[in-house]
Design a protein around this motif. Structure first.
Motif, mmCIF file in Angstrom:
data_model
loop_
_atom_site.group_PDB
_atom_site.id
_atom_site.type_symbol
_atom_site.label_atom_id
_atom_site.label_comp_id
_atom_site.label_asym_id
_atom_site.label_seq_id
_atom_site.Cartn_x
_atom_site.Cartn_y
_atom_site.Cartn_z
ATOM 1 N N ARG A 4 44.484 -63.975 -52.934
ATOM 2 C CA ARG A 4 43.031 -64.035 -52.779
ATOM 3 C C ARG A 4 42.392 -64.287 -54.138
ATOM 4 O O ARG A 4 42.879 -63.802 -55.154
ATOM 5 N N ALA A 5 41.293 -65.021 -54.168
ATOM 6 C CA ALA A 5 40.553 -65.278 -55.400
ATOM 7 C C ALA A 5 39.136 -64.756 -55.236
ATOM 8 O O ALA A 5 38.462 -65.084 -54.243
ATOM 9 N N ARG A 6 38.681 -63.948 -56.168
ATOM 10 C CA ARG A 6 37.352 -63.341 -56.083
ATOM 11 C C ARG A 6 36.673 -63.394 -57.453
ATOM 12 O O ARG A 6 37.329 -63.311 -58.489
ATOM 13 N N PRO A 7 35.333 -63.495 -57.476
ATOM 14 C CA PRO A 7 34.619 -63.412 -58.758
ATOM 15 C C PRO A 7 34.693 -62.001 -59.323
ATOM 16 O O PRO A 7 34.545 -61.015 -58.586
ATOM 17 N N VAL A 8 34.936 -61.919 -60.619
ATOM 18 C CA VAL A 8 35.067 -60.631 -61.303
ATOM 19 C C VAL A 8 34.393 -60.734 -62.660
ATOM 20 O O VAL A 8 34.504 -61.759 -63.345
ATOM 21 N N ASP A 9 33.689 -59.686 -63.059
ATOM 22 C CA ASP A 9 33.093 -59.611 -64.385
ATOM 23 C C ASP A 9 33.900 -58.655 -65.249
ATOM 24 O O ASP A 9 34.168 -57.516 -64.843
ATOM 25 N N LEU A 10 34.281 -59.122 -66.430
ATOM 26 C CA LEU A 10 34.943 -58.256 -67.408
ATOM 27 C C LEU A 10 33.916 -57.750 -68.407
ATOM 28 O O LEU A 10 33.169 -58.541 -68.992
ATOM 29 N N ALA A 11 33.860 -56.444 -68.603
ATOM 30 C CA ALA A 11 33.042 -55.858 -69.665
ATOM 31 C C ALA A 11 33.887 -55.842 -70.927
ATOM 32 O O ALA A 11 34.906 -55.153 -70.988
ATOM 33 N N VAL A 12 33.484 -56.617 -71.926
ATOM 34 C CA VAL A 12 34.314 -56.869 -73.101
ATOM 35 C C VAL A 12 33.696 -56.222 -74.345
ATOM 36 O O VAL A 12 32.495 -56.368 -74.597
ATOM 37 N N ASP A 18 39.243 -56.202 -51.240
ATOM 38 C CA ASP A 18 38.793 -57.548 -51.602
ATOM 39 C C ASP A 18 39.962 -58.511 -51.755
ATOM 40 O O ASP A 18 39.786 -59.729 -51.669
ATOM 41 N N PHE A 19 41.144 -57.960 -51.993
ATOM 42 C CA PHE A 19 42.331 -58.789 -52.209
ATOM 43 C C PHE A 19 43.382 -58.560 -51.122
ATOM 44 O O PHE A 19 44.564 -58.815 -51.333
ATOM 45 N N ALA A 20 42.925 -58.084 -49.981
ATOM 46 C CA ALA A 20 43.784 -57.888 -48.797
ATOM 47 C C ALA A 20 44.949 -56.948 -49.088
ATOM 48 O O ALA A 20 46.024 -57.089 -48.506
ATOM 49 N N ILE A 21 44.748 -55.996 -49.985
ATOM 50 C CA ILE A 21 45.741 -54.946 -50.214
ATOM 51 C C ILE A 21 45.218 -53.709 -49.494
ATOM 52 O O ILE A 21 44.437 -52.927 -50.044
ATOM 53 N N ASP A 22 45.589 -53.586 -48.231
ATOM 54 C CA ASP A 22 44.955 -52.585 -47.376
ATOM 55 C C ASP A 22 45.880 -51.440 -46.995
ATOM 56 O O ASP A 22 45.664 -50.764 -45.986
ATOM 57 N N TYR A 23 46.935 -51.228 -47.774
ATOM 58 C CA TYR A 23 47.802 -50.075 -47.522
ATOM 59 C C TYR A 23 46.960 -48.811 -47.595
ATOM 60 O O TYR A 23 46.251 -48.567 -48.555
ATOM 61 N N ASN A 24 47.049 -47.972 -46.551
ATOM 62 C CA ASN A 24 46.147 -46.832 -46.474
ATOM 63 C C ASN A 24 46.835 -45.669 -45.774
ATOM 64 O O ASN A 24 46.317 -45.125 -44.797
ATOM 65 N N ALA A 25 48.000 -45.293 -46.262
ATOM 66 C CA ALA A 25 48.694 -44.149 -45.687
ATOM 67 C C ALA A 25 47.824 -42.900 -45.816
ATOM 68 O O ALA A 25 47.205 -42.652 -46.847
#
Length: 273
Positions: free
Chosen positions: A201-209, A236-243
């Motif tokens: 998945r590709a999503r917009p992200v802001d880095l605080a530098v 947001d990145f389809a990592i939905d593991y939720n045990a």
């Protein structure tokens, strides 16, 4: 019809986008406010005729105040205004390519475990480069991290993180970030917007530098460093593991804090040490 115009540049002559031009009357009452565009130009709406005070401010720079004379038509020109760095500001790096030094760079992520503890993981292999433009704000960057190098210090947990429940490192071996430009937020702090590709998945992200500066190294080269942070949401990145463990508490939190401490070497390749 335009009002007061000014072209704002830094001490090196490059435009300062995002600088603020504020106009007040001689009693201090604000009459207008305008923000510079990418070329450093600020233009207010028409103003009352007469003499007013114009103040230019920008993060990381000393403010400048001037008298502005406005014509009967409501317009005026300040011409070019040069802003000086604020006291203690860190010098910007020279333009050109800079290469990430993996041996002196660290990528750490922290996730909540059982809602009460933080589990930290390090990614051991990171590479990429920055292309520093003549104006720092227009610089670009690219970084890639090998997903399979995740390391929490516990082999069983690391293997689970590499599995399809989380990173699925066999199918998505690289985590990449492509940054486009910087926006100054303080003397040595910036935001770098970009696109993060993770788990397909590709999503917009802001880095605080936070920029640490640059200088010579013991091997005859020049290095610069920065610290960056962002907060990611797993879904947001389809990592939905939720045990779910007892009492209905999620085993792994929904957000992940990312911290990067990056050191770069001037040039297109790392030196042979």
């Amino acid at each position: 019809m335009s009002g007061l115009t000014a072209r704002i540049r830094g001490s090196s002559g490059w435009p300062v986008p995002g600088a603020v031009l504020t106009v007040t009357d001689l009693t201090g009452r604000q009459l207008a406010r305008a923000t510079t565009d990418s070329s450093g130009l600020a233009t207010t709406e028409p103003l009352p005729p007469g003499t007013h005070t114009a103040v230019v401010t920008a993060p990381g720079h000393q403010p400048v105040a001037q008298l502005a004379r406005i014509s009967a038509a409501g317009g005026g020109r300040l011409g070019e205004i040069r802003l000086q760095p604020e006291a203690g500001a860190v010098a910007m790096p020279p333009p050109g390519p800079w290469t990430i030094d993996p041996a002196h760079s660290t990528v750490m992520v922290t996730a909540r475990h059982l809602g009460i503890a933080g589990i930290r993981a390090r990614f051991a292999e990171v590479g990429g480069r920055l292309e520093i433009a003549g104006t720092f704000e227009q610089s670009t960057g690219y970084a890639e991290i090998k997903a399979a190098t995740v390391d929490t210090g516990v082999t069983m947990r690391d293997n689970h993180l590499r599995s399809t429940d989380f990173l699925d490192a066999d199918h998505y071996p690289l985590i990449t970030f492509a940054g486009n430009g910087f926006r100054r937020t303080g003397g040595d702090t910036w935001v770098m917007p970009g696109e993060l590709a993770l788990h397909g998945r590709a999503r917009p992200v802001d880095l605080a530098v936070t920029y640490g500066g640059f200088g010579p190294d013991p091997w005859g080269g020049t290095r610069m460093a920065f610290h960056a942070e962002t907060l990611l949401h797993r879904e947001d990145f389809a990592i939905d593991y939720n045990a779910i463990v007892r009492a209905g508490i999620a085993a792994v939190g929904a957000t992940v804090q990312v911290e990067l401490d990056i050191e770069l070497v001037q040039g297109e390749a790392l030196p042979s040490l």
